[in-house]
Design a protein around this motif. Structure first.
Motif, short mmCIF file in Angstrom:
data_model
loop_
_atom_site.label_atom_id
_atom_site.label_comp_id
_atom_site.label_asym_id
_atom_site.label_seq_id
_atom_site.Cartn_x
_atom_site.Cartn_y
_atom_site.Cartn_z
N ASN A 185 -24.40 -12.00 25.02
CA ASN A 185 -23.93 -12.21 26.39
C ASN A 185 -24.47 -13.56 26.87
N PRO A 186 -23.60 -14.53 27.17
CA PRO A 186 -24.06 -15.88 27.54
C PRO A 186 -24.78 -15.93 28.88
N PHE A 187 -24.68 -14.88 29.68
CA PHE A 187 -25.33 -14.87 30.99
C PHE A 187 -26.71 -14.22 30.94
N THR A 188 -26.90 -13.28 30.02
CA THR A 188 -28.19 -12.58 29.91
C THR A 188 -28.95 -12.95 28.64
N ASN A 189 -28.25 -13.59 27.69
CA ASN A 189 -28.80 -13.92 26.36
C ASN A 189 -29.21 -12.67 25.58
N LYS A 190 -28.67 -11.53 25.97
CA LYS A 190 -28.95 -10.28 25.27
C LYS A 190 -27.76 -9.89 24.39
N LEU A 191 -28.07 -9.16 23.31
CA LEU A 191 -27.02 -8.70 22.40
C LEU A 191 -26.23 -7.57 23.05
N GLU A 192 -24.90 -7.70 23.02
CA GLU A 192 -24.01 -6.64 23.49
C GLU A 192 -23.33 -6.04 22.26
N LYS A 193 -23.32 -4.71 22.18
CA LYS A 193 -22.72 -4.04 21.03
C LYS A 193 -21.75 -2.98 21.54
N PHE A 194 -20.51 -3.00 21.02
CA PHE A 194 -19.48 -2.05 21.41
C PHE A 194 -18.96 -1.33 20.16
N THR A 195 -18.72 -0.04 20.29
CA THR A 195 -18.30 0.77 19.14
C THR A 195 -17.16 1.69 19.53
N ALA A 196 -16.15 1.78 18.66
CA ALA A 196 -15.00 2.67 18.88
C ALA A 196 -14.90 3.63 17.70
N GLY A 214 0.82 -1.21 0.00
CA GLY A 214 0.00 0.00 0.00
C GLY A 214 0.85 1.25 0.00
N THR A 215 0.33 2.33 -0.58
CA THR A 215 1.07 3.59 -0.63
C THR A 215 1.23 4.19 0.76
N THR A 216 2.42 4.76 1.05
CA THR A 216 2.68 5.38 2.35
C THR A 216 2.88 6.89 2.20
N THR A 217 2.38 7.45 1.11
CA THR A 217 2.53 8.89 0.86
C THR A 217 1.78 9.72 1.89
N LEU A 218 0.56 9.28 2.24
CA LEU A 218 -0.28 10.05 3.16
C LEU A 218 -0.07 9.67 4.62
N ILE A 219 0.26 8.42 4.88
CA ILE A 219 0.43 7.94 6.25
C ILE A 219 1.24 6.66 6.23
N LYS A 220 1.94 6.39 7.33
CA LYS A 220 2.82 5.23 7.38
C LYS A 220 2.29 4.15 8.33
N ARG A 221 0.99 3.96 8.31
CA ARG A 221 0.39 2.81 9.01
C ARG A 221 -0.89 2.46 8.27
N GLN A 222 -1.23 1.17 8.28
CA GLN A 222 -2.40 0.76 7.50
C GLN A 222 -3.67 1.42 8.00
N MET A 223 -4.49 1.88 7.06
CA MET A 223 -5.74 2.54 7.39
C MET A 223 -6.82 1.49 7.65
N LEU A 224 -6.76 0.93 8.86
CA LEU A 224 -7.69 -0.12 9.28
C LEU A 224 -8.10 0.15 10.72
N HIS A 225 -9.41 0.18 10.94
CA HIS A 225 -9.94 0.51 12.27
C HIS A 225 -11.05 -0.47 12.64
N ALA A 226 -10.90 -1.13 13.79
CA ALA A 226 -11.93 -2.04 14.29
C ALA A 226 -13.03 -1.20 14.92
N TYR A 227 -14.14 -1.08 14.21
CA TYR A 227 -15.18 -0.12 14.57
C TYR A 227 -16.23 -0.67 15.53
N GLN A 228 -16.65 -1.91 15.32
CA GLN A 228 -17.78 -2.42 16.12
C GLN A 228 -17.67 -3.92 16.34
N LEU A 229 -18.18 -4.36 17.49
CA LEU A 229 -18.22 -5.78 17.82
C LEU A 229 -19.56 -6.08 18.46
N GLU A 230 -20.22 -7.14 17.97
CA GLU A 230 -21.50 -7.57 18.54
C GLU A 230 -21.39 -9.04 18.96
N LEU A 231 -21.92 -9.34 20.13
CA LEU A 231 -21.93 -10.72 20.62
C LEU A 231 -23.15 -10.92 21.50
#
Length: 294
Positions: free
Chosen positions: A269-280, A250-267
């Protein structure tokens, strides 16, 4: 620490079977049999061979974990997205290792989270559930005990956790939405790169175009498998390496680290059986590159 389930059982079932059906591992049950915990049924200490039915309240009581004294507890800051009784979600900065290794064994994200957790009341021992590459920013999830971690093993191994990323890839992608289904394996013993080969492990990466620029494309990505460098290797394989990803061309002209961001995770919850959603939220350097492209 203790965890409780309240259920109405239509038929008799062994307590051990009930616990396994609710995600308790054989390893945890073995620890309890060897005196490292207790099982209560309707507040009465019970054996795993006991039969249960009707309205039951099953509680597992486990001994508190002790932190490994050989692992450094760093007090450097962490960016907490969310904390509840079960999980600690952290927004990891780029240029930070997720776990101790040859590059850093003192102040990685795991060292910092351990330092934070051991200074809470009550203290706890965090266990990392998801990891990110050194240069990748975004959401990293920790379980607040090894028992909680074990309860999520099925979701982890079956890839039923929904992991969503934002990636900035080189060039103009043609398809608005596509699934990259290409097997990946390590290029060689000496190399860190992953490459597409028929002998590789099945790997699926799905993407949706979010915005187009003159020489780059912003995509939302969902992982259906969890191979090392999967997003980076897959986009490189279709001739659209991530912007800033020198390892994959990948080109490093604009920045020298990969443009990849872990935005959201859904699972689930095995104790409540409810969906947990986290966002960064996307970090500043990622946004700055997008502004330059605009």
């Amino acid at each position: 620490m203790q965890y409780t389930w309240k259920k109405n059982l239509n038929q008799k079932v062994k307590l051990q079977t009930f616990l396994k059906e609710n995600g308790i591992s054989g390893r945890t049950l073995k620890k309890i049999r060897h005196g490292e915990g207790e099982i209560l049924v309707n507040q009465t200490i019970s054996k795993q061979s006991q039969w249960i039915s009707g309205d039951v309240e099953v509680t597992i009581i486990l001994k508190d974990e002790k932190a490994d004294p050989t692992v450094n507890q760093s007090m450097l800051p962490i960016d907490i997205v969310c904390e509840n009784d079960y999980f600690l979600a952290i927004n990891k900065a780029a240029n930070l290792s997720s776990v101790p290794g040859p590059k850093d064994s003192q102040n990685t994200l795991a060292n910092r989270v351990l330092g934070y957790a051991q200074h809470q009341l009550p203290s706890y021992v965090p266990h990392i559930l998801t990891r990110l590459d050194y240069d990748t920013s975004g959401l990293v999830l920790f379980a607040k005990s090894n028992f909680i971690q074990s309860m999520l093993q099925q979701q982890i191994s079956q890839h039923t956790m929904k992991k969503t990323y934002y990636a900035l890839v080189s060039g103009k992608l043609e398809k608005e939405h596509a699934l990259i289904d290409l097997p990946l394996e390590k290029e060689s013993f000496e190399s860190a790169r992953r490459v597409v080969r028929e002998s590789g492990k099945p790997s699926q990466t799905e993407y949706w175009i979010q915005e187009r620029y003159e020489n780059a494309t912003l995509v939302k990505v969902r992982l259906h498998t969890g191979r090392t460098h999967q997003i980076r290797a897959h986009f490189a394989a279709i001739k659209h390496p991530l912007v800033g990803d020198e390892l994959y061309g990948g080109t490093t002209t604009l920045i020298k680290r990969q443009m990849l961001h872990a935005y959201q995770l859904e699972l689930v919850n095995p104790f409540t059986n409810k969906l947990e959603k986290f966002t960064a939220e996307i970090p500043h350097d990622f946004k700055e590159v997008i502004q330059k492209l605009k």
